[in-house]
Scaffold this motif. Sequence first.
Motif, short mmCIF file in Angstrom:
data_model
loop_
_atom_site.label_atom_id
_atom_site.label_comp_id
_atom_site.label_asym_id
_atom_site.label_seq_id
_atom_site.Cartn_x
_atom_site.Cartn_y
_atom_site.Cartn_z
N ALA A 168 38.28 51.70 34.59
CA ALA A 168 38.86 51.82 35.92
C ALA A 168 37.85 51.45 37.00
CB ALA A 168 39.37 53.25 36.14
N ARG A 169 36.62 51.87 36.82
CA ARG A 169 35.56 51.58 37.80
C ARG A 169 35.35 50.07 37.95
NH1 ARG A 169 31.70 54.72 39.74
NH2 ARG A 169 32.22 56.35 38.20
N GLN A 170 35.18 49.39 36.82
CA GLN A 170 34.90 47.96 36.87
C GLN A 170 36.10 47.15 37.37
OE1 GLN A 170 32.78 46.21 33.59
NE2 GLN A 170 31.58 48.06 33.20
N ARG A 171 37.29 47.55 36.95
CA ARG A 171 38.48 46.83 37.42
C ARG A 171 38.74 47.06 38.90
NH1 ARG A 171 42.80 47.17 32.33
NH2 ARG A 171 41.31 46.40 30.76
N LEU A 172 38.48 48.29 39.36
CA LEU A 172 38.63 48.57 40.79
C LEU A 172 37.62 47.75 41.59
CD1 LEU A 172 39.84 50.06 43.15
CD2 LEU A 172 38.35 52.01 42.64
N ALA A 173 36.41 47.60 41.08
CA ALA A 173 35.39 46.80 41.76
C ALA A 173 35.87 45.35 41.89
CB ALA A 173 34.07 46.86 41.00
N ARG A 174 36.50 44.83 40.86
CA ARG A 174 37.00 43.45 40.92
C ARG A 174 38.15 43.32 41.92
NH1 ARG A 174 34.60 40.11 37.69
NH2 ARG A 174 33.56 40.83 35.77
N VAL A 175 39.00 44.34 41.95
CA VAL A 175 40.11 44.31 42.92
C VAL A 175 39.56 44.36 44.35
CG1 VAL A 175 42.06 45.66 43.84
CG2 VAL A 175 41.84 45.30 41.37
N LEU A 176 38.58 45.23 44.58
CA LEU A 176 37.98 45.31 45.92
C LEU A 176 37.31 44.00 46.30
CD1 LEU A 176 36.40 48.89 45.71
CD2 LEU A 176 38.36 48.18 47.11
#
Length: 214
Positions: free
Chosen positions: A132-140
């Motif tokens: 979740a952390r890494q995917r959220l970083a990509r979305v941001l």
Amino acid sequence: MVSRTDDDELAVFKDWWQRNGKPLLAGGALALIVVLGWQGWQKHQANQAQGASMLYQQLLESALTPSGQPDAAKVAALAGQLKSDFGGTQYAQYGSLFVAKVAVESGKLEDAASELRSVLDKPANETLGELARQRLARVLSAQDKADEALKLLEGDADQAYLASREELKGDLLVKLGRTDDAHAAYLKAKGALAEEAAVGGLQMKIDDLAKGDA
């Protein structure tokens, strides 16, 4: 005819029973209740896991439409049911990751970020938290919030996730124009991989930055 010795023994036994028999029976009954309760809880947990697994499988199958695109309405309904019936479980959170993926593919980045934050706030396990952390970083990053994304990746990461996190940090640093820091992050990512794995896209990124410095 019962002898005096037998009478004495019977009296001693009756006295012992009065003092210990009932507590022993109560203790035995309590132990039985605990065992049956534990077995019932285990059965309940197994049924819960099975139900959540079946629902999650339905969620994945909702993406198998003739058009090749997920049925958005069905995805939302099944994900909502997973959250309401099995909230906090790994299946519900994997469901949230799937919903976020569908949202990204539909260009709904804010919806994707919301789903990912819900997992990151209270992950069911370490793997889900890091995903979740890494995917959220990509979305941001896709929302032009690279600085915010970079803050998500601060701190130590488990060795199992270090390479992917450092490579992602490198990507974000490149986007921010911090090429020296990006190069260091890529090298750290490479160092966290086995020698035969430290090739391909990551090595190309390192080489491209080296060319830029030349």
